[in-house]
Design an enzyme around this catalytic site. Sequence first.
Site, PDB file in Angstrom:
ATOM      1  N   THR B  81       0.872  -1.175   0.000  1.00  0.00           N
ATOM      2  CA  THR B  81       0.000   0.000   0.000  1.00  0.00           C
ATOM      3  C   THR B  81       0.905   1.220   0.000  1.00  0.00           C
ATOM      4  O   THR B  81       1.624   1.477   0.966  1.00  0.00           O
ATOM      5  CB  THR B  81      -0.920   0.008   1.233  1.00  0.00           C
ATOM      6  OG1 THR B  81      -1.789  -1.117   1.151  1.00  0.00           O
ATOM      7  CG2 THR B  81      -1.750   1.287   1.289  1.00  0.00           C
ATOM      8  N   LYS B 156      -7.513   1.286  -2.542  1.00  0.00           N
ATOM      9  CA  LYS B 156      -7.069   0.952  -1.192  1.00  0.00           C
ATOM     10  C   LYS B 156      -7.174   2.169  -0.280  1.00  0.00           C
ATOM     11  O   LYS B 156      -7.545   2.060   0.894  1.00  0.00           O
ATOM     12  CB  LYS B 156      -5.619   0.427  -1.223  1.00  0.00           C
ATOM     13  CG  LYS B 156      -5.029   0.062   0.139  1.00  0.00           C
ATOM     14  CD  LYS B 156      -5.690  -1.156   0.769  1.00  0.00           C
ATOM     15  CE  LYS B 156      -5.242  -1.415   2.199  1.00  0.00           C
ATOM     16  NZ  LYS B 156      -3.901  -2.013   2.316  1.00  0.00           N
ATOM     17  N   LYS B 224       0.633   5.688   8.154  1.00  0.00           N
ATOM     18  CA  LYS B 224       1.215   5.832   6.810  1.00  0.00           C
ATOM     19  C   LYS B 224       0.120   5.913   5.756  1.00  0.00           C
ATOM     20  O   LYS B 224       0.102   6.824   4.918  1.00  0.00           O
ATOM     21  CB  LYS B 224       2.132   4.636   6.485  1.00  0.00           C
ATOM     22  CG  LYS B 224       2.601   4.613   5.033  1.00  0.00           C
ATOM     23  CD  LYS B 224       3.082   3.224   4.564  1.00  0.00           C
ATOM     24  CE  LYS B 224       1.937   2.254   4.373  1.00  0.00           C
ATOM     25  NZ  LYS B 224       2.302   1.010   3.644  1.00  0.00           N
TER      26      LYS B 224
END
Lengths: 279, 279
Positions: B81, B156, B224
């Site tokens: 990701t 995502k 993140k």
Amino acid sequence: MSSRLIDAGYSLSVYNRTKSKGEAVVAKGAIWCDTPRQVAESSDIIFTIVGYPKDVEEVYLGKDGLIEGASSGKIFCDMTTTKPSLDIMIASRLAEKGAHMADAPVSGGDTGARNGTLSIMVGCSDEVFQALLPCFEAMGKNITHMGPVGSGQHTKMANQIVIAGTMCGVSEALVYGAQAGLDLEKMVATISKGAAGCWTLDNLAPRVLKGNYEPGFMVEHFIKDMGIALEEAEKMELPLPSLALTRQLYLAIKAQGMGRKGTQVLVKALESLKGKEIL
Amino acid sequence: MSSRLIDAGYSLSVYNRTKSKGEAVVAKGAIWCDTPRQVAESSDIIFTIVGYPKDVEEVYLGKDGLIEGASSGKIFCDMTTTKPSLDIMIASRLAEKGAHMADAPVSGGDTGARNGTLSIMVGCSDEVFQALLPCFEAMGKNITHMGPVGSGQHTKMANQIVIAGTMCGVSEALVYGAQAGLDLEKMVATISKGAAGCWTLDNLAPRVLKGNYEPGFMVEHFIKDMGIALEEAEKMELPLPSLALTRQLYLAIKAQGMGRKGTQVLVKALESLKGKEIL
């Protein structure tokens, strides 16, 4: 909800400030009363479900209100989503007359009410719960006795707090996906199968994608509910920053004249921050 | 994921900065390589999944990195990701050598990886998707071709944005319910059946009630991901106030030394605002 009680074999006396709203159940055999007091006088169990805490106050504590018709052994049950502290106060006023109180807010909306599939979150004594249970079973499916008076409302507040979070997450994801040029139907279908899965994504995101902002559950009522939750949390000295932010975004929706739209209209608050239509 | 590819009959060359992490698959027959470049040179299809965007840069663009081993017809697939823009840039560098790129971030966690039930969100050309599909089917269940390179990452991000919302809603509801004196197991069981229903309530709330804050999905990685989503949104000039607030609350969790706990530890940020333990 009245209609389902009649279908279950109960005799009903009914009151509404707007008489026309009672016509359908009167046609099914309910007896019309001109005041809440008359309903209380002619009934063993009295259910209330109105809009705002001030309406609960009026119907219970106002002139010709329910408390004037209360007497020993009668059971009152407020199904409005309202302040836990208000239902607790009414319970103590009723107790002075030997009458009982339950708070029993619901979730499931118009559809749940019509189909008898409401979730009912109940606060009262064990005895009162057992007495009310057959009526609840006529109106709902997922009926939980949460604890003493007030705990039904607190549970409903927790329910609304979760929904506030899912509404923000889903709304921000939709505008993000739209701006990123994704196929939103594909996006919703994909992410709803995993850890992002939620009722809001399954039920409200598809309405947004069709440009359908009708209620469902109305922004004004959600603003009321979040206001109650924040007020109760403040009494507990409990900061809830995410809920507070969500309510502010819904206040923007109301300011823009969309207070009577469905809660899925939150995406429009994000569009107004961006300054242009996205969806 | 490597193990599942071996089980599906593929021959694997593998690399990890921490050699010991490769031992299990080497024991199953995978060939150890000393650099990413060697993996690229000895493979037709190359999968990467690392921690942070800087790790993606290092493994593709660094000395002895994948791009040095790229040549015409090879397919690279980044399952980290990471920033959509980074995978798009890598795709263009690979294209100069006649090699292909896909971005294919996953959701479903350690359990999904082990059981082959990952959701895989894929961005690439139709041809590359068809070439990768048998490998994806060895690793996951819910595999969607979202569009060109970058659209897997954007999907995502949308997934993580929804989760940020549900985490806030569920966490605030839990501390509210606890402060209100509710039976939290009953509360979660009741509200999860209606419009508040979500994966987080079903899967993470029970862990909180048991005092289990182990990951699952780690706070540092979620910080993140939310950072990438906010950065991408900023590039689109799209304010996402709720996501920004959620990330700040998780930064508080990290500041308090809980960055390697599971995301359900968000309740502790709310406790720290309250100034005492609630759950």
